[in-house]
Design a protein around this motif. Structure first.
Motif, short mmCIF file in Angstrom:
data_model
loop_
_atom_site.label_atom_id
_atom_site.label_comp_id
_atom_site.label_asym_id
_atom_site.label_seq_id
_atom_site.Cartn_x
_atom_site.Cartn_y
_atom_site.Cartn_z
N ILE A 262 33.83 30.58 11.86
CA ILE A 262 33.35 31.47 12.92
C ILE A 262 34.32 31.39 14.10
N THR A 263 34.62 32.54 14.68
CA THR A 263 35.52 32.64 15.83
C THR A 263 34.79 33.34 16.97
N LEU A 264 34.94 32.80 18.16
CA LEU A 264 34.37 33.41 19.36
C LEU A 264 35.50 33.83 20.28
N PHE A 265 35.37 35.02 20.88
CA PHE A 265 36.39 35.47 21.82
C PHE A 265 35.72 36.17 23.00
N MET A 266 36.36 36.05 24.16
CA MET A 266 35.89 36.69 25.39
C MET A 266 37.12 37.20 26.13
N ARG A 267 36.93 38.18 27.00
CA ARG A 267 38.05 38.60 27.83
C ARG A 267 37.56 39.25 29.12
N GLN A 277 42.51 36.68 35.21
CA GLN A 277 42.47 37.01 33.79
C GLN A 277 42.25 35.76 32.94
N TYR A 278 41.42 35.94 31.91
CA TYR A 278 41.11 34.82 31.01
C TYR A 278 40.68 35.41 29.67
N LYS A 279 41.36 35.00 28.58
CA LYS A 279 41.05 35.57 27.26
C LYS A 279 40.98 34.45 26.21
N PRO A 280 39.94 33.65 26.24
CA PRO A 280 39.84 32.55 25.28
C PRO A 280 39.46 33.04 23.89
N SER A 281 39.89 32.31 22.87
CA SER A 281 39.50 32.58 21.49
C SER A 281 39.48 31.24 20.75
N LEU A 282 38.30 30.82 20.33
CA LEU A 282 38.14 29.53 19.67
C LEU A 282 37.48 29.72 18.31
N SER A 283 37.86 28.87 17.35
CA SER A 283 37.29 28.94 16.01
C SER A 283 36.74 27.59 15.60
N ALA A 284 35.79 27.63 14.67
CA ALA A 284 35.21 26.40 14.15
C ALA A 284 34.92 26.57 12.66
N GLU A 285 35.18 25.52 11.90
CA GLU A 285 34.86 25.53 10.46
C GLU A 285 33.50 24.89 10.26
#
Length: 395
Positions: A262-267, A277-285
């Protein structure tokens, strides 16, 4: 009124020919073209996804009645196998029958391109839309007509030829579709790729792309939306991410798949350089593939906690599910102690049945009830085909 376009109360996502003609570009923020909208009295509509999906389904079902085999390529495009049709009716007359039937049964105007290959059929369809004298139907079974049309069209009109590839081809002197068709396939393969070689062969009437009657399995599922207002509070973002993850889980179960990533992203708003400006994108198994909304939301909340930063005005967020598995395919590790929730499949099945019945909705409390952050759709057209109260009255 001159033209119309649809948008997600943020950016333009679809345009009529008239709107295109006055220079409205795809993806343009609405606030940047307000003067154009007022000056030309342009009609603006919010996106109505339920209506589009329903109308698309109706159109595709009509096509499946008219042709022996149909590939649904996208929400507004399909390929029809016309093998044997010419023995009973002229192909151009059949195209007219398709156009008139869809128009009569749904009110939707379609254009029909007929050709021996998919790539040529796409060119024929483009010509049917572009040139009004065609009446919305172009038959390219004749090689003479194929080459005449290809000589008129720039290289970037070819299906699968993107912006970067167009620049490379133009630098090599290949500027029209006919230029590409006249190149030697093996030379194209050597300088570009086997994909472009197939395109050249298709332009010369050699079918290299078969009809796909079964929709290919999705490799990932994404659910994201722009917010109706800028989000600055963690609690509101938590509601939004929970909602998007729940919707993605529904889609996942609809595909009969489970996800292990699953990957979560915001901007924030990239159109406003004055804002931080902030554009994080994190993933988890995940420990094991799952389609349980609760497991996926739990993982998404952990990602959100790690990605969240105070002091920003978030414009959009979403989640992506990937590394998808069919039921019973994944082999867990011998030392994996993670366990599935008891009766999870049965619970998710009951929830989906209720939510799809039209009689009510079941959702996680963490999705919230007020949802002031939801996408604005202030110019939403009526749901003519999916809500009884919005069926148009004829007097």
């Amino acid at each position: 009124m001159l033209g119309q376009f649809r948008y997600n109360d943020g950016c333009v996502v679809a345009r009529s020919q008239e709107a295109k003609a006055i220079g409205i570009k795809m993806g343009t923020p609405l606030f940047q073209i307000q003067d154009l909208v007022r000056r030309h009295n342009i009609e603006v509509f919010s996106s109505n996804y339920a209506l589009y999906a329903d109308i698309s389904g109706r159109v595709m079902s009509i096509l499946e009645e008219l042709a022996p085999r149909v590939e649904v390529y996208s929400i507004d495009e399909s390929f029809m196998d016309l093998t044997g049709v010419a023995n009973a009716i002229e192909l151009e007359a059949f195209g007219l029958q398709v156009r008139e039937t869809v128009q009569q049964w749904t009110g939707i105007t379609v254009c029909v391109g007929i050709a021996p290959t998919k790539t040529l059929a796409k060119l024929a369809n483009h010509a049917a839309k572009k040139y009004r004298a065609t009446g919305g139907i172009v038959d390219l079974t004749s090689q003479v007509r194929q080459r005449k049309l290809m000589s008129l069209l720039p290289i970037d009109e070819v299906w699968g030829i993107g912006r970067r590839l167009t620049q490379r081809l133009q630098a090599d002197g290949i500027k029209t579709v006919l230029d590409l068709a006249n190149t030697h396939p093996k030379q194209i393969r050597r300088h570009y790729s086997v994909v472009v070689e197939r395109t050249v062969r298709e332009l010369n009437g050699e079918s290299c792309l078969s009809l796909e009657e079964v929709t290919p399995t999705k490799q990932q599922i994404i659910c994201s939306r722009s917010f109706g207002k800028r989000i600055t509070m963690y609690s509101e973002m938590r509601e939004a991410i929970c909602q998007y993850t729940s919707r993605a889980a529904e889609k996942l179960r609809g595909e009969n798949r489970s996800a292990k990533m699953i990957t979560l992203f915001m901007r924030t708003n990239g159109f406003n350089p004055a804002e931080l400006q902030y554009k994080p994108s994190l993933s988890a198994e995940l420990p094991f593939p799952t389609d349980d909304t609760r497991d996926l939301v739990e993982a998404a909340m952990r990602l959100l906690k790690a990605a969240w930063r105070d002091g920003y005005r978030y414009m959009k967020a979403g989640v992506m599910l990937s590394d998808l598995y069919e039921p019973g395919v994944y082999q867990p590790s011998l030392f994996n102690e993670a366990k599935h929730r008891p009766n999870a499949k049965a619970l998710m099945s009951v929830i989906d049945q209720i939510n799809n019945s039209g009689k009510g909705k079941i959702f996680l409390a963490s999705q919230g009830t007020q949802k002031a952050w939801t996408m604005k759709r202030e110019r939403l057209s009526p749901a003519y085909t999916t809500r009884w109260a919005e069926i148009p009255a004829v007097r």
